[in-house]
Design a protein around this motif. Structure first.
Motif, PDB file in Angstrom:
ATOM      1  N   ALA A 103       0.825  -1.214   0.000  1.00 51.15           N
ATOM      2  CA  ALA A 103       0.000   0.000   0.000  1.00 51.15           C
ATOM      3  C   ALA A 103       0.850   1.252   0.000  1.00 51.15           C
ATOM      4  N   ASN A 104       0.308   2.279  -0.609  1.00 53.01           N
ATOM      5  CA  ASN A 104       0.895   3.604  -0.558  1.00 53.01           C
ATOM      6  C   ASN A 104       0.521   4.205   0.790  1.00 53.01           C
ATOM      7  N   ARG A 105       1.498   4.532   1.633  1.00 54.59           N
ATOM      8  CA  ARG A 105       1.205   5.094   2.959  1.00 54.59           C
ATOM      9  C   ARG A 105       0.508   6.444   2.858  1.00 54.59           C
ATOM     10  N   VAL A 106       0.798   7.210   1.825  1.00 54.69           N
ATOM     11  CA  VAL A 106       0.208   8.538   1.679  1.00 54.69           C
ATOM     12  C   VAL A 106      -1.037   8.422   0.802  1.00 54.69           C
ATOM     13  N   GLY A 107      -2.166   8.842   1.348  1.00 51.56           N
ATOM     14  CA  GLY A 107      -3.435   8.744   0.644  1.00 51.56           C
ATOM     15  C   GLY A 107      -3.661   9.891  -0.323  1.00 51.56           C
ATOM     16  N   PHE A 108      -4.776   9.838  -0.999  1.00 54.28           N
ATOM     17  CA  PHE A 108      -5.131  10.880  -1.955  1.00 54.28           C
ATOM     18  C   PHE A 108      -5.352  12.221  -1.270  1.00 54.28           C
ATOM     19  N   ASP A 109      -5.624  12.183   0.046  1.00 53.65           N
ATOM     20  CA  ASP A 109      -5.818  13.413   0.806  1.00 53.65           C
ATOM     21  C   ASP A 109      -4.504  13.986   1.333  1.00 53.65           C
ATOM     22  N   GLY A 110      -3.376  13.318   1.053  1.00 55.11           N
ATOM     23  CA  GLY A 110      -2.063  13.797   1.470  1.00 55.11           C
ATOM     24  C   GLY A 110      -1.669  13.370   2.874  1.00 55.11           C
ATOM     25  N   LYS A 111      -2.535  12.640   3.566  1.00 61.20           N
ATOM     26  CA  LYS A 111      -2.228  12.194   4.928  1.00 61.20           C
ATOM     27  C   LYS A 111      -1.602  10.802   4.893  1.00 61.20           C
ATOM     28  N   ALA A 112      -0.650  10.578   5.801  1.00 63.28           N
ATOM     29  CA  ALA A 112       0.039   9.295   5.865  1.00 63.28           C
ATOM     30  C   ALA A 112      -0.651   8.372   6.865  1.00 63.28           C
ATOM     31  N   ALA A 113      -0.736   7.099   6.503  1.00 60.25           N
ATOM     32  CA  ALA A 113      -1.298   6.084   7.400  1.00 60.25           C
ATOM     33  C   ALA A 113      -0.249   5.727   8.448  1.00 60.25           C
ATOM     34  N   LYS A 114      -0.691   5.395   9.640  1.00 61.23           N
ATOM     35  CA  LYS A 114       0.214   4.963  10.698  1.00 61.23           C
ATOM     36  C   LYS A 114       0.625   3.526  10.414  1.00 61.23           C
ATOM     37  N   ASP A 115       1.908   3.225  10.587  1.00 63.14           N
ATOM     38  CA  ASP A 115       2.365   1.861  10.306  1.00 63.14           C
ATOM     39  C   ASP A 115       3.055   1.207  11.497  1.00 63.14           C
ATOM     40  N   GLY A 116       2.939   1.796  12.668  1.00 65.16           N
ATOM     41  CA  GLY A 116       3.567   1.221  13.853  1.00 65.16           C
ATOM     42  C   GLY A 116       2.854  -0.030  14.324  1.00 65.16           C
ATOM     43  N   ASN A 117       3.612  -0.959  14.891  1.00 65.03           N
ATOM     44  CA  ASN A 117       3.085  -2.208  15.446  1.00 65.03           C
ATOM     45  C   ASN A 117       2.272  -3.017  14.436  1.00 65.03           C
TER      46      ASN A 117
END
Length: 55
Positions: free
Chosen positions: A33-47
Motif C-alpha cells: 500500500a501507498n502510505r500517503v493517501g489521496f488526501d495527502g495524509k500518511a497512514a500509521k504503520d507502527g506495530n
C-alpha cells in the motif's frame, strides 16, 4: 479479508494491491500500500505485526 485488512491499517482509501499466495502449504495474502493517501495524509504503520496478529 483483504479489504478488511486494508481498512484496519488505515489504507482502505489509498492505492493498494493484494496478492494471494496459493503456492505454499499455507495460503496467505500480501498487501502493498501507498502510505500517503489521496488526501495527502500518511497512514500509521507502527506495530503492524501486532495489529495483523490481532486481526
Amino acid at each position: 479479508m483483504e479489504g478488511v485488512a486494508a481498512e484496519e491499517f488505515g489504507v482502505g482509501d489509498h492505492q493498494y494491491i493484494c496478492v494471494l499466495h496459493k503456492d505454499t502449504k499455507e495460503q496467505h495474502i500480501h498487501i502493498a500500500a501507498n502510505r500517503v493517501g489521496f488526501d495527502g495524509k500518511a497512514a500509521k504503520d507502527g506495530n503492524s505485526y501486532k495489529r495483523m496478529s490481532a486481526l
